[in-house]
Design a protein around this motif. Structure first.
Motif, PDB file in Angstrom:
ATOM      1  N   ASN A   1       2.447   1.755  -3.464  1.00  0.00           N
ATOM      2  CA  ASN A   1       1.446   2.277  -4.392  1.00  0.00           C
ATOM      3  C   ASN A   1       1.205   3.757  -4.164  1.00  0.00           C
ATOM      4  O   ASN A   1       1.106   4.540  -5.114  1.00  0.00           O
ATOM      5  N   PHE A   2       1.114   4.143  -2.893  1.00  0.00           N
ATOM      6  CA  PHE A   2       0.895   5.543  -2.550  1.00  0.00           C
ATOM      7  C   PHE A   2       2.073   6.401  -3.008  1.00  0.00           C
ATOM      8  O   PHE A   2       1.884   7.456  -3.613  1.00  0.00           O
TER       9      PHE A   2
ATOM     10  N   LYS B   1       0.836  -1.201   0.000  1.00  0.00           N
ATOM     11  CA  LYS B   1       0.000   0.000   0.000  1.00  0.00           C
ATOM     12  C   LYS B   1       0.875   1.257   0.000  1.00  0.00           C
ATOM     13  O   LYS B   1       0.605   2.214  -0.721  1.00  0.00           O
ATOM     14  N   ASP B   2       1.961   1.246   0.814  1.00  0.00           N
ATOM     15  CA  ASP B   2       2.881   2.385   0.869  1.00  0.00           C
ATOM     16  C   ASP B   2       3.569   2.619  -0.473  1.00  0.00           C
ATOM     17  O   ASP B   2       3.735   3.754  -0.907  1.00  0.00           O
TER      18      ASP B   2
ATOM     19  N   GLU C   1       3.999  16.506  -0.191  1.00  0.00           N
ATOM     20  CA  GLU C   1       4.528  15.650  -1.255  1.00  0.00           C
ATOM     21  C   GLU C   1       6.032  15.477  -1.131  1.00  0.00           C
ATOM     22  O   GLU C   1       6.554  14.375  -1.317  1.00  0.00           O
TER      23      GLU C   1
ATOM     24  N   GLN D   1       1.983   6.864  -6.695  1.00  0.00           N
ATOM     25  CA  GLN D   1       0.954   7.825  -7.084  1.00  0.00           C
ATOM     26  C   GLN D   1       1.428   9.259  -6.866  1.00  0.00           C
ATOM     27  O   GLN D   1       1.195  10.132  -7.696  1.00  0.00           O
ATOM     28  N   VAL D   2       2.108   9.504  -5.735  1.00  0.00           N
ATOM     29  CA  VAL D   2       2.636  10.843  -5.468  1.00  0.00           C
ATOM     30  C   VAL D   2       3.668  11.218  -6.524  1.00  0.00           C
ATOM     31  O   VAL D   2       3.659  12.330  -7.055  1.00  0.00           O
TER      32      VAL D   2
END
Length: 128
Positions: free
Chosen positions: A7-8, A4-5, A26, A11-12
């Motif tokens: 993927n996050f 999950k980290d 960011e 995305q950033v």
């Protein structure tokens, strides 16, 4: 398979590439990704707050709208009492452009608050 980290973080990175800008949040996330890639484990994103205490009232907090990264902070550190952080805790603040131990970092943040003459930027500095 990505976590999950991861993927996050991806995305950033994509958002920064597309929009060609990044604010403190960011930048702190990107810094966290860089530290994770270099095997740092104890990393927390956090924000600056000010805290007011008035006798007989509930403590009031104001978000300072600034995010940064804590590295190697002790588990028993109290975010309302910055003196409880281990002296080897590191603050990485890519928006302000510094990495330093907790005490000098707190002094930097306090000096910035002193320069800001806004009446809402008073009170005790805390993390959140």
């Amino acid at each position: 398979m990505q976590t999950k980290d991861q993927n996050f973080l991806n995305q950033v990175i994509e958002d920064v590439k597309i929009h060609k800008l990044a604010n403190c949040g960011e930048l702190a996330i990107l810094a966290k990704g860089a530290f994770l890639a270099n095997d740092y484990k104890n990393l927390q994103l956090t924000n600056l707050h000010t805290k007011w205490h008035r006798e007989g009232f509930v403590d009031t907090y104001e978000d300072m709208d600034h995010c940064f990264l804590l590295i190697n902070s002790n588990e028993d550190a109290d975010y309302d009492d910055l003196t409880t952080f281990d002296q080897k805790t590191i603050v990485a603040d890519p928006w302000l452009g510094f990495v330093d131990y907790i005490r000098p970092a707190i002094n930097r943040f306090n000096n910035i608050l002193k320069e800001d003459k806004s009446p809402t930027k008073t009170g005790k500095l805390v993390f959140g």
